[in-house]
Design an enzyme around this catalytic site. Structure first.
Site, mmCIF file in Angstrom:
data_model
loop_
_atom_site.group_PDB
_atom_site.id
_atom_site.type_symbol
_atom_site.label_atom_id
_atom_site.label_comp_id
_atom_site.label_asym_id
_atom_site.label_seq_id
_atom_site.Cartn_x
_atom_site.Cartn_y
_atom_site.Cartn_z
ATOM 1 N N ASP A 146 0.839 -1.196 0.000
ATOM 2 C CA ASP A 146 0.000 0.000 0.000
ATOM 3 C C ASP A 146 0.878 1.252 0.000
ATOM 4 O OD1 ASP A 146 -2.245 1.838 0.727
ATOM 5 O OD2 ASP A 146 -3.313 -0.019 1.091
ATOM 6 N N HIS A 215 -3.743 6.337 2.913
ATOM 7 C CA HIS A 215 -4.431 5.104 2.518
ATOM 8 C C HIS A 215 -3.838 3.862 3.198
ATOM 9 C CE1 HIS A 215 -5.640 1.904 -0.375
ATOM 10 N NE2 HIS A 215 -6.666 2.685 -0.645
ATOM 11 N N SER A 556 -11.109 -0.695 -1.229
ATOM 12 C CA SER A 556 -9.856 -0.589 -0.484
ATOM 13 C C SER A 556 -10.090 -0.766 1.013
ATOM 14 C CB SER A 556 -9.246 0.804 -0.665
ATOM 15 O OG SER A 556 -8.435 0.862 -1.805
#
Ligand SMILES: *[C@@H]1O[C@H](CO)[C@@H](O)[C@H](O)[C@H]1NC(C)=O
Ligand SMILES: *[C@@H]1O[C@H](CO)[C@@H](O)[C@H](O)[C@H]1NC(C)=O
Ligand SMILES: *[C@@H]1O[C@H](CO)[C@@H](O)[C@H](O)[C@H]1NC(C)=O
Ligand SMILES: *[C@@H]1O[C@H](CO)[C@@H](O)[C@H](O)[C@H]1NC(C)=O
Ligand SMILES: *[C@@H]1O[C@H](CO)[C@@H](O)[C@H](O)[C@H]1NC(C)=O
Ligand SMILES: *[C@@H]1O[C@H](CO)[C@@H](O)[C@H](O)[C@H]1NC(C)=O
Ligand SMILES: *[C@@H]1O[C@H](CO)[C@@H](O)[C@H](O)[C@H]1NC(C)=O
Ligand SMILES: *[C@@H]1O[C@H](CO)[C@@H](O)[C@H](O)[C@H]1NC(C)=O
Length: 772
Positions: A146, A215, A556
């Site tokens: 990620d 994220h 996600s």
């Protein structure tokens, strides 16, 4: 599929090499397995590297040129390299007998959306507190590929954590002043950027896995964050945050940067994570396109890397993508991956606009501060508050930056119109900068009723286009129009949930419609989790707020929920295969919502189908005791790949059986022992077989079938008796088309369930009925 994709590749190459000046591009050359096993020595790695130089040198002319060209040698588990070369050279390489595939280095994307409102998923998880330690993910290592990690987040505190598992071979790599420090919770951090620099040479990379996008911190804490009491976003969803497996150890492999994630970096991270001995890999990213890398297993580093992972006993969980509600928008559809869709949770954040005449309008907001409730504030239309000298008054109506007159808006609630250009959050910043007390955002005609709970920087709320008439007629008819916005509120249970998010990618799978995808759905709308403190939660530079926890939406966000639960199952059942873990999660999923109605699809307002949710919505506590599982050994996947045209010489590397050969009669793809049943095309009759393995107490299981419309389904036998753990029993499902005319063709949905009264082992059935 293999042949087709290679033909296509050659076609592209032939077309482009006719250009006068051949340009270099970066490629991944995939060679399958290494001759060395999992305990490679330094010499083994050197030997592997040298073989890559030798191989490429024979095409480029000299070893020196090969050394210059190669920017990654994958030497742990995955055999291959990434190198810069001309297209003609790449094309030549595909013909080499040792080369499995050659595919371009390209950018994959994170599966998040920039949609904001308020809900807290964490509290929707079963409470793990007080349950036994093994159920919290003890001794399990969960990794994300990620944007890295914000190591200072409380979610990665190692208070109360056990020792680092002895199997761990990873490390915390950081060459910056502001180092990422590891502890017993966050045990690994690595970064990969050679691939992205090939594609985006000006990319701002650092020698660090520190997360400056948010994220990665969000997904990692969702999978396995520690318990953090009092986590909230400006007071919303206040509660104890924790990941799915709060006792698991975590490792961050940073492969995504501002420009995206290079697939050469992704493959490098797979190779590193497998060497480091992670148990669960969580990937909230994909190729974006359902017709390219996302589905073509041979040219997709996620499909390839995860096959290596599964053959080593690690589980790979991936997001399905945000390409919905279009059909066939699924990413990451390989059958050895757990593919996760996204749905809503039952928490909402009601907001109301109160008018001076006592009228109340239902609104939507995620404001970071509320107005005092003991008085009313004057309303003013943005168009009536243009800044002196503003050339275009329309900009004031839209509350564009610097368009408002502070004299006129001071202490008032400014009414701003939504448009398609100026970001909603920027309008709030304009009003705040001009000294307004609050803002009402009025939806435009185009979006109508779709109002969004944005994290505004001032007291603010949004109303529907229709309700704007009520507001404006009140403002016109009243001498001193006034109002207020209700204080922030969080409500649980009122909202009908789960429902399928509109953006969640849909099946069927493009390459293999014989495997139902997605597999399951999990919460992915307005998820509160840990965040980076480098950027604002809205992503705007103008927004100076920093929050340790923030809301994000996307597959996600649903993916790491399943990764966390996979970690719990791995801790509770260390001997289970990746397929058994996936089966347990899938067969215990539910298809009804909290009002006991069939799960809805927010894209249509109608009942959702297995193409949106697979087997259904994950239920973590039930997944721990599935009763029976559909297990799959790696050889089954290899036979599946044989049918797709893969060469058995290459497949041999994935198994301990050095004599593995593709079966002389190709296996029917529908017969992969999968926890759901999908028939690519049924014209007359098809017989599909499955094998169930007992992982619970002895029991007698009876089958119940809910046949798809116009399909006759016969299951044999109807009763399966299991007397001990590990016992396997086969059954067959005969499906016969009963359609009478072409107009009745198409996808039909049904279900099948085995139950001993206590366990319910459910499978979705999807049949594409065609007329013969
Ligand atoms: C598979 O590849 C090997 C060498 O890479 C080759 O000798 C063999 O003929 C191939 N087999 C098939 C069935 O294509
Ligand atoms: C690169 O990233 C660093 C650290 O996030 C930041 O301070 C710097 O301003 C960035 N530079 C550019 C050109 O974006
Ligand atoms: C969150 O809840 C805790 C415990 O109930 C409380 O002490 C704290 O003040 C709350 N924080 C906010 C911002 O509401
Ligand atoms: C004024 O601004 C609006 C919104 O940007 C734009 O559509 C319009 O064309 C502008 N008018 C003039 C005269 O520039
Ligand atoms: C908003 O203002 C900016 C300058 O501050 C201008 O460039 C832009 O065109 C404006 N947008 C609209 C829609 O008028
Ligand atoms: C629009 O608003 C009016 C009056 O508030 C209401 O009667 C009507 O049902 C609304 N229409 C829609 C489509 O919401
Ligand atoms: C406020 O502005 C909007 C958009 O220009 C307009 O439709 C509305 O009639 C105005 N309301 C009042 C009370 O002036
Ligand atoms: C019916 O299905 C079988 C197996 O999929 C296929 O071989 C056959 O061509 C199909 N027949 C027709 C008429 O579509």
């Amino acid at each position: 599929m293999d042949g087709r994709s290679l033909t296509l590749l050659s076609f592209i190459l032939i077309v482009t090499i006719t250009q006068a000046f051949a340009q270099k591009k970066s490629y991944i050359v995939y060679l399958g397995h290494h001759p060395h096993g999992s305990d490679a020595t330094i010499e083994d790695h050197e030997r592997a590297k040298a073989s890559h130089y030798d191989l490429l040198a024979s095409y480029l002319g000299s070893e020196e040129q090969a050394r210059d060209a190669i920017f990654y040698s994958y030497t742990n588990h995955i055999n291959g390299f990434a190198a810069s070369m001309e297209e003609k050279e790449a094309e030549e390489l595909t013909k080499h007998p040792d080369v499995v595939s050659v595919f371009p280095n390209k950018i994959y994307k994170l599966h998040t959306t920039r949609s904001w409102s308020f809900m807290d998923m964490m509290n929707n998880m079963p409470s793990h507190r007080g349950s036994n330690k093994a159920n919290l993910g003890h001794n399990v290592i969960i990794a994300t590929l990620d944007t890295g990690v914000w190591p200072e987040s409380k979610s990665f505190s190692d208070e109360g954590m056990g020792p680092i598992p002895s199997k761990w071979r990873g490390s915390c790599e950081d060459n910056t002043k502001n180092k990422v420090h590891c502890n017993r919770k966050l045990i690994g951090a690595k970064y990969f950027y050679k691939g992205i620099l090939e594609l985006s040479p000006n990319e701002n990379v650092t020698d660090s896995a520190r997360d400056d996008l948010g994220h990665g911190t969000h997904t990692l804490s969702t999978a396995a964050g520690s318990f953090v009491p009092g986590a909230n976003f400006f007071g919303y969803a206040n509660g104890t945050a924790h990941g799915g497996a709060p006792d698991a150890h975590v490792a961050a492999y940073k492969v995504c940067w501002a420009a995206g994630c290079s697939n050469a970096d992704i493959l490098a991270a797979f190779d590193a994570a497998l060497h480091d001995n992670v148990d669960i890999l969580s990937l909230s990213l994909g190729s974006g396109a359902s017709f390219s890398g996302g589905t073509d297993f041979l040219n997709d580093p996620i499909a390839l890397g995860s096959l290596h992972a599964v053959s080593r006993g690690a589980t790979v969980v991936c997001s399905a993508g945000n390409g919905g509600p279009d059909d066939m928008s699924i990413n990451n559809a390989a059958p050895w991956i757990v593919t996760v869709a996204a749905s809503t949770i039952d928490r909402d954040y009601p907001s109301f606009l109160k008018l001076g005449n006592q009228h109340i309008i239902k609104a939507s907001s995620q404001e970071s501060e509320s107005l005092p409730q003991n008085k009313l504030y004057p309303f003013i239309n943005g168009s009536d508050a243009a800044a002196p000298g503003l050339v275009n008054v329309t900009e004031a109506k839209l509350c564009n930056t610097s368009s408002l007159d502070p004299e006129k808006v001071k202490g008032k609630i400014v009414v701003c119109m939504r448009d398609l250009e100026i970001a909603r959050l920027l309008k709030g910043m304009t009003v705040k900068d001009a000294g307004g007390a609050g803002m009402v955002l009025v939806n435009n005609e185009y979006w109508g009723d779709l109002i969004i709970a944005d994290p505004h920087v001032l007291p603010a709320t949004m109303i529907t286009y229709n309700d704007s008439f009520t507001l404006f007629s009140y403002m016109k008819d009243t001498k001193n129009p006034k109002g207020n916005i209700s204080p922030k509120d969080t409500r649980i249970g009122a909202q009908q949930a789960p429902a399928m998010a509109e953006f969640s990618s849909r099946g069927p799978s493009y390459v293999t419609p014989q495997i139902l995808k997605p597999d399951v759905t999990a919460p992915g709308v307005n998820i509160l989790a840990a965040f980076t403190e480098v950027v604002s939660p809205t992503g705007f530079d103008e927004d100076k707020r920093r929050t340790p926890y923030a809301f994000l939406s996307g597959t996600s966000m649903s993916c790491p929920h399943v990764s966390g639960v996979a970690g719990l199952l791995k801790a509770a059942h260390p001997d289970w295969s990746a397929a058994a873990i996936k089966s347990a999660i899938m067969t215990t999923a539910r298809t009804r919502d909290n009002k006991h109605m069939p799960m809805r699809d927010l894209a249509t307002g109608n009942e959702a189908t297995p193409f949106a949710y697979g087997n259904g919505h994950m239920r973590p506590t039930r997944a721990a005791e599935p009763g029976l599982v559909y297990d799959t050994i790696v050889e089954d996947y290899l036979k599946f790949l044989c049918t797709l045209g893969f060469n058995s010489t290459y497949l041999r590397g994935f198994t301990h059986d050095k004599h593995f050969d593709c079966p002389s009669k190709p296996m029917m793809l529908e017969n992969l022992n999968y926890p759901s049943i999908s028939v690519g095309a049924l014209n007359t009759t098809i017989v599909v077989t499955r094998t169930l393995k007992n992982v619970g107490p002895p029991g007698t299981y009876y089958v119940r079938v809910d046949a798809p419309p116009r399909v006759e389904v016969v299951v044999k036998p109807k009763v399966l008796v299991f007397s001990k753990v590990g016992e396997e029993k086969k059954y067959s499902v005969t499906m016969t088309s009963r359609i009478k005319e072409e107009s009745q063709e198409g996808y039909k949905f049904g279900r099948l369930m085995w139950t001993d009264g206590k366990h319910h082992v459910r499978s979705a059935i999807v049949v594409n009925v065609v007329s013969s």
